[in-house]
Write a protein that holds these residues in place. Structure first.
Motif, PDB file in Angstrom:
ATOM      1  N   GLY A  42       0.807  -1.262   0.146  1.00  0.00           N
ATOM      2  CA  GLY A  42       0.170  -0.071   0.033  1.00  0.00           C
ATOM      3  C   GLY A  42       0.892   1.412  -0.056  1.00  0.00           C
ATOM      4  O   GLY A  42       1.962   1.272  -0.084  1.00  0.00           O
ATOM      5  N   ILE A  43       0.142   2.445  -0.105  1.00  0.00           N
ATOM      6  CA  ILE A  43       0.839   3.625   0.031  1.00  0.00           C
ATOM      7  C   ILE A  43       1.081   4.084   1.483  1.00  0.00           C
ATOM      8  O   ILE A  43       0.311   3.748   2.276  1.00  0.00           O
ATOM      9  N   MET A  86      -5.240  12.021  -9.535  1.00  0.00           N
ATOM     10  CA  MET A  86      -4.484  12.051  -8.057  1.00  0.00           C
ATOM     11  C   MET A  86      -4.099  10.635  -7.770  1.00  0.00           C
ATOM     12  O   MET A  86      -2.973  10.286  -7.289  1.00  0.00           O
ATOM     13  N   MET A  87      -5.040   9.931  -7.458  1.00  0.00           N
ATOM     14  CA  MET A  87      -4.520   8.506  -6.882  1.00  0.00           C
ATOM     15  C   MET A  87      -3.749   7.699  -7.749  1.00  0.00           C
ATOM     16  O   MET A  87      -2.709   6.751  -7.276  1.00  0.00           O
ATOM     17  N   MET A  91      -0.166   6.553  -6.614  1.00  0.00           N
ATOM     18  CA  MET A  91       0.441   5.047  -6.510  1.00  0.00           C
ATOM     19  C   MET A  91       1.523   4.708  -7.660  1.00  0.00           C
ATOM     20  O   MET A  91       2.461   4.032  -7.105  1.00  0.00           O
ATOM     21  N   LEU A  92       1.478   5.421  -8.619  1.00  0.00           N
ATOM     22  CA  LEU A  92       2.470   5.167  -9.610  1.00  0.00           C
ATOM     23  C   LEU A  92       3.939   5.552  -9.346  1.00  0.00           C
ATOM     24  O   LEU A  92       4.990   4.954  -8.913  1.00  0.00           O
ATOM     25  N   ILE A 140      -5.512  -1.571  -9.250  1.00  0.00           N
ATOM     26  CA  ILE A 140      -6.968  -1.329  -9.956  1.00  0.00           C
ATOM     27  C   ILE A 140      -7.767  -1.237  -8.956  1.00  0.00           C
ATOM     28  O   ILE A 140      -8.796  -0.185  -8.954  1.00  0.00           O
ATOM     29  N   SER A 141      -7.937  -1.742  -7.608  1.00  0.00           N
ATOM     30  CA  SER A 141      -8.587  -1.362  -6.767  1.00  0.00           C
ATOM     31  C   SER A 141      -8.542  -0.137  -6.034  1.00  0.00           C
ATOM     32  O   SER A 141      -9.649   0.398  -5.979  1.00  0.00           O
ATOM     33  N   GLY A 142      -7.501   0.277  -6.315  1.00  0.00           N
ATOM     34  CA  GLY A 142      -7.420   1.953  -5.704  1.00  0.00           C
ATOM     35  C   GLY A 142      -7.810   2.680  -6.670  1.00  0.00           C
ATOM     36  O   GLY A 142      -8.425   3.762  -6.201  1.00  0.00           O
ATOM     37  N   MET A 143      -7.601   2.592  -7.903  1.00  0.00           N
ATOM     38  CA  MET A 143      -8.278   3.580  -9.010  1.00  0.00           C
ATOM     39  C   MET A 143      -9.801   3.501  -8.796  1.00  0.00           C
ATOM     40  O   MET A 143     -10.552   4.458  -9.082  1.00  0.00           O
TER      41      MET A 143
END
Lengths: 251, 289
Positions: A42-43, A86-87, A91-92, A140-143
């Motif tokens: 995670g972030i 933003m997310m 994450m990238l 993908i879940s975060g997006m």
């Protein structure tokens, strides 16, 4: 529209926003302090910082679009896209730092095989760690989470801006210029939307206990509990916003 | 003789706190709430900004103490979350408060009493969200006193926000607050700095050596900084020069809050120096082979 419909729309949009905020939080890959050391997936920050950051970015895009459009779907989706960008960037960049800076393999700690790409996860995981970085499934879940959260925040902003605190009524009530009334209306809608949004996001964050990987995480099964609490908290907040608008003479 | 020496040694080992907040958590809550509520109730145009700033400081002190009380057990999401929650509720409560004041305005000069309606409603929402978070069948955080903590945070946030509206706008009248405190964007500063004043003290000081006086001093220091900014906003946006709610009022507030910030910052640094332990060089950590 007649006042009762307006009130129902405002309460409904606030509830949708609050419940979507809660759902969005459950989908984000939040790592917290362990992720800062690269020992969890995670972030590396708290749920609130991530969701607030995403929601505020979404509000920027949504409020820009709301200046020239009164289509609720256009405004809401532009907010969703703002949070999305933003997310995605966060994450990238986090992955770039984890992979090229710390030399970690992005890997999930909760599942043995990535549910989307079917790649094995366990062999790449450092023993005694809880995963590293942001693997494909978490990304993908975060997006999806950012999209849903941003949509919720923007729909709440739209309802408050156009129905609860409309600029035209401010002009009629206080005889201000339209520009000033529009600024006041936008600021009030944005700050109230942020207030309701963070309250719901925090209840959801308490439900997941601070860290989650995404929809494949076992903690995701606790989702109904958060949705239940967020529904009632947003219901109260929506009713209170309506009380503000009614007593202030804005409806 | 031996016993006396031992006693003296024990006293030396335990560094006495240089000053104490005499009331315990409950006492401080009640005292701060009463002071802040009295200042909210007084008609905004009668009270100088400095007195309102004292109310803000007390309200935020109360909030910081509640954050300390609830976060002690570990929230799982970090201390800041509960401070943000408090100000999220605080904004809704303050908007409700000014709407109630507008409703009660025709009834007489003491219409600002109606602002407490918003504070009480936020107490209800705070209590409900505390019950949701703590109930075994719902979120089940199992933190003792979370219901009361969230209720206090909702109230403290609303009172602090109302007082800040009153400082910037001069009174709690709906249209003035809308045009000077909200329309100018000052509300964003208030939102961020008030939540900083609530969550930052415990977030910065937490740990095994956390001491209540030091934590609360940090809160007063940040509130001083917040009032300094409010003073600048007031001095920049006020139209009359003299009188309450004028430019001079803002300048006095800037001076007062500057002194508060300086005094409590120095106090905080001194407390840190006194309570810190000396670090002795230990060399590299020995590896087990």
């Amino acid at each position: 529209m007649d006042p009762i419909t307006i009130l129902l729309v405002v309460v409904g949009c606030v509830i949708v926003g609050g419940v979507f905020a809660s759902l969005g939080v459950h989908l984000l890959p939040v790592g917290g302090a362990p992720a800062a050391m690269g020992t969890a997936t995670g972030i590396a920050t708290g749920t609130i910082m991530l969701m607030l950051g995403a929601a505020v970015t979404g509000l920027f895009t949504a409020s820009t679009v709301a200046t020239f459009s009164t289509n609720i779907l256009l405004v809401s989706f532009s907010g969703a896209v703002g949070s999305w960008i933003m997310m995605g960037v966060t994450m990238l960049m986090a992955n770039v730092i984890y992979v090229f800076g710390s030399g970690l393999v992005p890997v999930s700690g909760r599942v043995e095989v990535d549910p989307i790409t079917k790649e094995p996860q366990t062999p790449y995981k450092t023993p005694q760690c809880d995963g590293h970085g942001i693997p494909t499934v978490s990304y993908i879940s975060g997006m999806a989470g950012a999209f849903i959260g941003g949509f919720g925040g923007a729909i709440m902003y739209f309802a408050l801006l156009n129905y609860a605190f409309p600029a035209e009524r401010l002009v009629e009530l206080f005889a201000w210029e339209l520009g000033k009334a529009a600024t006041v209306s936008a600021t009030m809608a944005a700050i109230a939307a942020i207030g309701i949004f963070v309250a719901n996001a925090i209840l959801a964050a308490y439900n997941i206990g601070g860290t989650i990987e995404g929809f494949h995480d076992p903690k995701f099964k606790r989702l109904p509990k958060a949705l239940f609490s967020c529904f009632f908290v947003s219901l109260f907040c929506g009713v209170f916003v309506c009380v503000v608008a009614l007593l202030g003479g804005l409806i | 003789m031996g016993e006396e020496e031992q006693k003296e040694e024990e006293e030396e080992k335990k560094p006495k706190a240089e000053f104490k907040f005499p009331p315990d958590e409950t006492g401080l809550g009640i005292i701060s709430a009463v002071i802040a509520v009295i200042i909210v109730i007084l008609p905004g145009t009668w009270v100088p900004a400095v007195i309102k700033a004292i109310g803000v400081i007390f309200a935020l002190l109360w909030g910081a103490d509640s954050v300390r009380k609830t976060s002690k057990y570990g929230l799982g999401t970090g201390v800041p979350s509960i401070g943000v929650l408090a100000m999220g509720y605080g904004i809704i409560g303050a908007l409700l408060g000014i709407a109630f004041v507008k409703f009660a305005e025709p009834m007489g000069p003491f219409s600002s009493v109606a602002a407490l309606g918003g504070v009480l409603l936020m107490a209800v929402v705070g209590y409900i969200s505390g019950v949701f978070s703590n109930h075994e069948k719902i979120i089940a955080m199992k933190i003792p006193g979370l219901e009361r903590g969230m209720m206090e945070l909702g109230m403290a946030g609303s009172i602090a926000m109302l007082l800040q509206f009153s400082i910037v706008a001069g009174s709690l009248s709906f249209d003035k607050v809308l045009s000077t405190a909200i329309g100018t964007g000052a509300i964003a500063l208030m939102f961020v700095l008030s939540m900083m004043a609530m969550f930052h003290p415990y977030n910065a000081c937490l740990g095994p050596d956390e001491k209540r006086p030091r934590t609360l001093v940090t809160s007063v220091e940040i509130s001083g900084l917040l009032c300094l900014i409010l003073g600048i906003v007031l001095a920049a946006t006020a139209t009359p020069v003299w009188g309450l709610g004028g430019v001079v009022d803002g300048v006095i507030l800037i001076a007062f809050s500057g002194i508060v910030w300086l005094v409590f910052y120095v106090k905080f640094v001194k407390e840190c120096m006194r309570e810190s332990d000396s670090v002795v060089g230990t060399g590299l950590i020995r590896t087990i082979e």
